[in-house]
Motif scaffolding. Structure first.
Motif, PDB file in Angstrom:
ATOM      1  N   CYS A 183      -4.858   4.448   0.515  1.00 37.58           N
ATOM      2  CA  CYS A 183      -5.240   4.301  -0.891  1.00 37.58           C
ATOM      3  C   CYS A 183      -5.154   2.833  -1.308  1.00 37.58           C
ATOM      4  N   LYS A 184      -5.452   2.548  -2.576  1.00 34.13           N
ATOM      5  CA  LYS A 184      -5.499   1.174  -3.056  1.00 34.13           C
ATOM      6  C   LYS A 184      -4.155   0.471  -2.890  1.00 34.13           C
ATOM      7  N   SER A 219      -5.642   5.038  -6.904  1.00 42.25           N
ATOM      8  CA  SER A 219      -4.713   3.973  -7.279  1.00 42.25           C
ATOM      9  C   SER A 219      -3.319   4.540  -7.520  1.00 42.25           C
ATOM     10  N   ARG A 243      -6.747  -4.757   4.552  1.00 47.68           N
ATOM     11  CA  ARG A 243      -5.472  -4.228   4.102  1.00 47.68           C
ATOM     12  C   ARG A 243      -4.238  -4.956   4.653  1.00 47.68           C
ATOM     13  N   TYR A 275       0.869  -1.179   0.000  1.00 49.70           N
ATOM     14  CA  TYR A 275       0.000   0.000   0.000  1.00 49.70           C
ATOM     15  C   TYR A 275       0.907   1.230   0.000  1.00 49.70           C
ATOM     16  N   GLU A 330      -9.701  -6.557   1.005  1.00 50.64           N
ATOM     17  CA  GLU A 330      -9.341  -5.132   0.917  1.00 50.64           C
ATOM     18  C   GLU A 330      -9.896  -4.311   2.076  1.00 50.64           C
ATOM     19  N   VAL A 384      -9.697   5.564  -0.543  1.00 50.67           N
ATOM     20  CA  VAL A 384      -9.502   4.155  -0.876  1.00 50.67           C
ATOM     21  C   VAL A 384      -9.663   3.893  -2.369  1.00 50.67           C
ATOM     22  N   LEU A 385     -10.185   4.860  -3.118  1.00 50.16           N
ATOM     23  CA  LEU A 385     -10.370   4.703  -4.562  1.00 50.16           C
ATOM     24  C   LEU A 385      -9.177   5.214  -5.362  1.00 50.16           C
ATOM     25  N   PRO A 432     -14.267  -0.672  -0.043  1.00 49.13           N
ATOM     26  CA  PRO A 432     -13.125  -0.447  -0.943  1.00 49.13           C
ATOM     27  C   PRO A 432     -13.536  -0.247  -2.399  1.00 49.13           C
ATOM     28  N   ASP A 433     -14.775  -0.580  -2.750  1.00 53.56           N
ATOM     29  CA  ASP A 433     -15.238  -0.421  -4.129  1.00 53.56           C
ATOM     30  C   ASP A 433     -15.941   0.909  -4.378  1.00 53.56           C
TER      31      ASP A 433
END
Length: 336
Positions: free
Chosen positions: A68-69, A115, A237, A63, A234, A112-113, A279-280
């Motif tokens: 974040c992702k 990348s 983490r 991470y 996710e 969290v979205l 997380p989505d």
């Protein structure tokens, strides 16, 4: 556990925490702990060890940017500060307010979205509704050093520049933000100021508590038998996901060898509101899977004054011997 340990963990937004009953006795004096640690290392070096396979590495995840992702990797170096693959190092980047205070998905769930994709010696940031942004994987030394505040402790970061700051500000749309990068020559946060006195000494950059967190597939599967809407890995983490073991067997693993890496258990991971960020979608509901975990993963009643209402899910580890590891490696418990 002493008041200092309780106060330090309260900074993480969690009840004061300690080692649950099945992880060992927490009520040790600082002097006894120091002597015990020295004796433990000496005894370990004298005794032959036996390797007992307890599972297999199913996933490795870095991470790079806190909250974040994650970036799945097939192999990684394991440093004392966590997993590294190429220019990606675990939680070496951090979003902060202009005054240096950290920002995580607890405050800004849509983080969290975001990348992070490596491209040569550059990193590409992406987020819904935003044009991709390319930035160098290492900031020039001419960029200013930012004094940051992470869970009540001071730590530095190299400012990543105005363009990146504007990108995060435009994306989150709440206030002005900046991005900072940790550098290896910087001083990390010492474990003695984060965790109770019995924990071994190490440093971390921007992770919450320790350089490595391990969770098993079986533990997640067990949780999902109790939930209508299934949780994903996710939500939690972890850096290392283990397969081939029973649910919550990781609670019992003290000293591990994976590849050429040796790790030592720190304590269980007390879970907080962060787990309720989808997380989505980047939406925080403040209920699940945390409420379900609280229904069956609270500590022993004897430890309630330490853990209070935080459920335990996953195990924190420190790195005792650096090396490399990869997906498919056996996970050995070192028995002395």
């Amino acid at each position: 556990m002493g008041t200092a340990g309780s106060t330090a963990l309260a900074r993480l937004g969690l009840p004061a925490t300690g080692r649950p009953v099945w992880l060992g006795v927490a009520a040790l004096g600082a002097a006894a702990v120091t002597l015990g640690a020295v004796a433990w290392h000496r005894a370990r070096s004298r005794r032959p060890r036996r390797l007992q396979q307890v599972g297999t590495v199913a996933q490795l995840c870095i991470y790079p940017l806190k909250s974040c992702k994650g970036v799945p990797v097939s192999e990684a170096e394991c440093t004392t500060l966590g997993l590294r693959n190429g220019h990606l190092q675990d939680r070496f980047w951090l979003v902060v307010k202009e005054d240096g205070h950290m920002v995580t998905a607890r405050q800004e769930p849509r983080l969290v979205l975001v990348s992070v994709t490596p491209e040569g010696d550059r990193l590409v940031l992406g987020a819904p509704g935003m044009d991709p942004l390319v930035m160098p994987s290492k900031m020039p030394s001419s960029n200013k050093l930012q004094n940051c505040r992470l869970f009540g402790l001071d730590i530095q970061g190299r400012d990543c520049g105005d363009e990146v700051a504007q990108w995060f500000t435009n994306y989150l749309k709440t206030e002005a933000y900046r991005l900072v990068q940790f550098e290896k020559n910087m001083k990390g946060r010492p474990s003695r100021k984060i965790l109770p006195a019995f924990v071994q000494k190490y440093q971390v950059a921007y992770p919450d508590c320790s350089p490595i967190m391990i969770l098993s597939e079986a533990s997640l599967a067990d949780l999902n038998t109790r939930m209508e809407k299934k949780a994903k890995m996710e939500h939690f983490r972890p850096n290392i996901v283990v397969t081939g073991c029973g649910a919550f067997q990781e609670d019992t693993w003290e000293n591990l060898m994976i590849g050429s890496v040796e790790m030592r258990k720190v304590l269980a991971c007390p879970r907080c509101i962060m787990t309720t960020v989808d997380p989505d979608t980047g939406v925080i509901d403040r209920k699940e899977p945390l409420d379900t975990l609280k229904s069956y993963r609270l500590c022993d009643p004897a430890e309630k004054s330490i853990y209070k209402t935080s459920p335990l899910f996953g195990i924190y580890y420190s790195v005792e011997k650096i090396g490399s590891l990869k997906v498919g490696d056996p996970v050995y418990q070192m028995v002395y």
